[in-house]
Design a protein around this motif. Sequence first.
Motif, PDB file in Angstrom:
ATOM      1  N   GLY A 213       0.788  -1.224   0.000  1.00 37.19           N
ATOM      2  CA  GLY A 213       0.000   0.000   0.000  1.00 37.19           C
ATOM      3  C   GLY A 213       0.815   1.266   0.000  1.00 37.19           C
ATOM      4  N   GLN A 214       2.148   1.151  -0.017  1.00 35.51           N
ATOM      5  CA  GLN A 214       3.042   2.308  -0.012  1.00 35.51           C
ATOM      6  C   GLN A 214       4.155   2.078  -1.040  1.00 35.51           C
ATOM      7  N   PRO A 215       3.884   2.295  -2.304  1.00 35.74           N
ATOM      8  CA  PRO A 215       4.903   2.025  -3.334  1.00 35.74           C
ATOM      9  C   PRO A 215       6.192   2.788  -3.123  1.00 35.74           C
ATOM     10  N   MET A 216       6.121   4.012  -2.582  1.00 39.20           N
ATOM     11  CA  MET A 216       7.344   4.790  -2.433  1.00 39.20           C
ATOM     12  C   MET A 216       8.207   4.313  -1.273  1.00 39.20           C
ATOM     13  N   ALA A 217       7.641   3.561  -0.350  1.00 42.60           N
ATOM     14  CA  ALA A 217       8.465   2.928   0.678  1.00 42.60           C
ATOM     15  C   ALA A 217       9.352   1.864   0.036  1.00 42.60           C
ATOM     16  N   LEU A 218       8.785   1.116  -0.916  1.00 43.20           N
ATOM     17  CA  LEU A 218       9.588   0.154  -1.669  1.00 43.20           C
ATOM     18  C   LEU A 218      10.627   0.875  -2.509  1.00 43.20           C
ATOM     19  N   ALA A 219      10.258   1.989  -3.138  1.00 41.81           N
ATOM     20  CA  ALA A 219      11.218   2.757  -3.939  1.00 41.81           C
ATOM     21  C   ALA A 219      12.383   3.230  -3.086  1.00 41.81           C
ATOM     22  N   SER A 220      12.086   3.726  -1.892  1.00 46.39           N
ATOM     23  CA  SER A 220      13.138   4.185  -0.985  1.00 46.39           C
ATOM     24  C   SER A 220      14.070   3.033  -0.610  1.00 46.39           C
ATOM     25  N   ALA A 221      13.478   1.858  -0.366  1.00 47.85           N
ATOM     26  CA  ALA A 221      14.292   0.689  -0.031  1.00 47.85           C
ATOM     27  C   ALA A 221      15.197   0.295  -1.187  1.00 47.85           C
ATOM     28  N   LEU A 222      14.677   0.350  -2.419  1.00 47.49           N
ATOM     29  CA  LEU A 222      15.480  -0.015  -3.586  1.00 47.49           C
ATOM     30  C   LEU A 222      16.703   0.882  -3.712  1.00 47.49           C
ATOM     31  N   VAL A 223      16.525   2.180  -3.452  1.00 48.94           N
ATOM     32  CA  VAL A 223      17.651   3.108  -3.537  1.00 48.94           C
ATOM     33  C   VAL A 223      18.714   2.755  -2.505  1.00 48.94           C
ATOM     34  N   LYS A 224      18.295   2.507  -1.269  1.00 52.58           N
ATOM     35  CA  LYS A 224      19.257   2.181  -0.210  1.00 52.58           C
ATOM     36  C   LYS A 224      19.987   0.878  -0.513  1.00 52.58           C
ATOM     37  N   ILE A 225      19.242  -0.127  -0.966  1.00 52.41           N
ATOM     38  CA  ILE A 225      19.873  -1.417  -1.254  1.00 52.41           C
ATOM     39  C   ILE A 225      20.837  -1.286  -2.433  1.00 52.41           C
ATOM     40  N   SER A 226      20.423  -0.552  -3.469  1.00 57.89           N
ATOM     41  CA  SER A 226      21.273  -0.382  -4.644  1.00 57.89           C
ATOM     42  C   SER A 226      22.561   0.353  -4.290  1.00 57.89           C
ATOM     43  N   ASN A 227      22.463   1.405  -3.493  1.00 55.50           N
ATOM     44  CA  ASN A 227      23.657   2.142  -3.075  1.00 55.50           C
ATOM     45  C   ASN A 227      24.614   1.242  -2.300  1.00 55.50           C
ATOM     46  N   ALA A 228      24.046   0.443  -1.396  1.00 53.20           N
ATOM     47  CA  ALA A 228      24.887  -0.401  -0.551  1.00 53.20           C
ATOM     48  C   ALA A 228      25.525  -1.539  -1.327  1.00 53.20           C
ATOM     49  N   LEU A 277       2.822   4.146 -10.039  1.00 51.23           N
ATOM     50  CA  LEU A 277       1.886   3.346  -9.262  1.00 51.23           C
ATOM     51  C   LEU A 277       1.367   4.134  -8.065  1.00 51.23           C
ATOM     52  N   ALA A 278       2.272   4.866  -7.401  1.00 48.35           N
ATOM     53  CA  ALA A 278       1.851   5.680  -6.253  1.00 48.35           C
ATOM     54  C   ALA A 278       0.806   6.705  -6.666  1.00 48.35           C
ATOM     55  N   ALA A 279       1.001   7.316  -7.828  1.00 50.37           N
ATOM     56  CA  ALA A 279       0.025   8.281  -8.327  1.00 50.37           C
ATOM     57  C   ALA A 279      -1.294   7.592  -8.631  1.00 50.37           C
ATOM     58  N   GLN A 284       0.128   8.880  -0.657  1.00 47.21           N
ATOM     59  CA  GLN A 284       0.757  10.096  -0.159  1.00 47.21           C
ATOM     60  C   GLN A 284       2.273  10.028  -0.309  1.00 47.21           C
ATOM     61  N   GLY A 285       2.771   8.893  -0.813  1.00 48.53           N
ATOM     62  CA  GLY A 285       4.222   8.729  -0.921  1.00 48.53           C
ATOM     63  C   GLY A 285       4.750   9.103  -2.274  1.00 48.53           C
ATOM     64  N   GLY A 286       4.299  10.223  -2.826  1.00 50.50           N
ATOM     65  CA  GLY A 286       4.733  10.598  -4.155  1.00 50.50           C
ATOM     66  C   GLY A 286       6.040  11.349  -4.199  1.00 50.50           C
ATOM     67  N   MET A 287       6.659  11.590  -3.017  1.00 44.68           N
ATOM     68  CA  MET A 287       7.934  12.303  -3.017  1.00 44.68           C
ATOM     69  C   MET A 287       9.038  11.399  -3.549  1.00 44.68           C
ATOM     70  N   ALA A 288      10.124  12.013  -3.981  1.00 44.14           N
ATOM     71  CA  ALA A 288      11.251  11.241  -4.513  1.00 44.14           C
ATOM     72  C   ALA A 288      11.883  10.425  -3.406  1.00 44.14           C
ATOM     73  N   ALA A 289      12.333   9.253  -3.757  1.00 39.03           N
ATOM     74  CA  ALA A 289      13.012   8.404  -2.785  1.00 39.03           C
ATOM     75  C   ALA A 289      14.372   8.988  -2.461  1.00 39.03           C
ATOM     76  N   PRO A 290      14.863   8.813  -1.214  1.00 36.20           N
ATOM     77  CA  PRO A 290      16.155   9.361  -0.837  1.00 36.20           C
ATOM     78  C   PRO A 290      17.276   8.708  -1.615  1.00 36.20           C
TER      79      PRO A 290
END
Length: 317
Positions: A213-228, A277-279, A284-290
């Motif tokens: 129910g929060q696609p941008m939470a997954l997006a944020s996780a993908l960024v962190k995992i990819s960086n690491a 998908l979030a849109a 409410q998670g339409g902000m850019a992932a960190p």
Amino acid sequence: MNYFRTAILLAGLTALFMGVGYLIGGAGGATIALLIAAATNLFAYWNSDRMVLSMYGAHEVDARSAPELVNLVATLAGRAGLPMPRVFLMDNPQPNAFATGRNPENAAVAVTTGLVQSLGREELAGVIAHELAHIKNYDTLLMTITATIAGAISMLAQFGMFFGGNRDNNHGPGIIGSIAMMILAPLGAMLVQMAISRTREYAADDLGGRIVGQPMALASALVKISNAAHVIPNEEAERNPATAHMFIINPLSGRGMDNLFSTHPSTENRIAELQRLAAELGSQGGMAAPTRPPQSPRRGPWTAPRGSGAAPRGPWG
């Protein structure tokens, strides 16, 4: 990706396996390779999940040893309409995860210690939802069988290098042919893995975002995992690159040919799809992932003090 195309790609892997057998031993070698491929598929159907989990030193956890992690998986599995999968933990500093199993009734979700230590609860839920989506889509059987066949092709090609290069062998490819086979056969298997894996990652992101129910939470996780993944090595994955496509993010370091022939879509493209998908969901998670690197390790979600009374956040809680 529809089932017909997937069947064609798996047939392509089997044909490649037979082709290497033919180069080594002619028609007889191709027949033997076909029999080996059939036996490998049968063995992989029943045992590939245990092989992969053992390969990464994963140990099973339960509601006693990892209560919050297991409860989170159970909650999301319920939302996805799936039986409760077994939950495994890998002692690995690189944040990553994969799912395995021949069907939803015999599935497992495996996460690394690095994942639970570097992600927030909503991000962790997004990753688990992605893996549950693979289970729901029956991707886990396909991915583990593909890893098994691709690994067998690489081993057979190396075998051919030692035993297929005899010039006196009427069926052998010779020294030059053996070298080419050793390079091109695993490359061909990798290309088939890419074709199978990339579309399925997009599909799992989409369904996983809907489950959590929060696609941008997954997006944020993908960024962190990819960086690491670029700075924290996964030694087991480096030794077994045929299994790399099973992870949510390519676990290989990116050295050499890893990036050129990655089995995963680019993280940027995946995030763009999750933003759409979030849109669509009116999230409410339409902000850019960190885009900052993961923070320093912290206590995992299963080690929260008992009796804290903290209620899980988010629609999955």
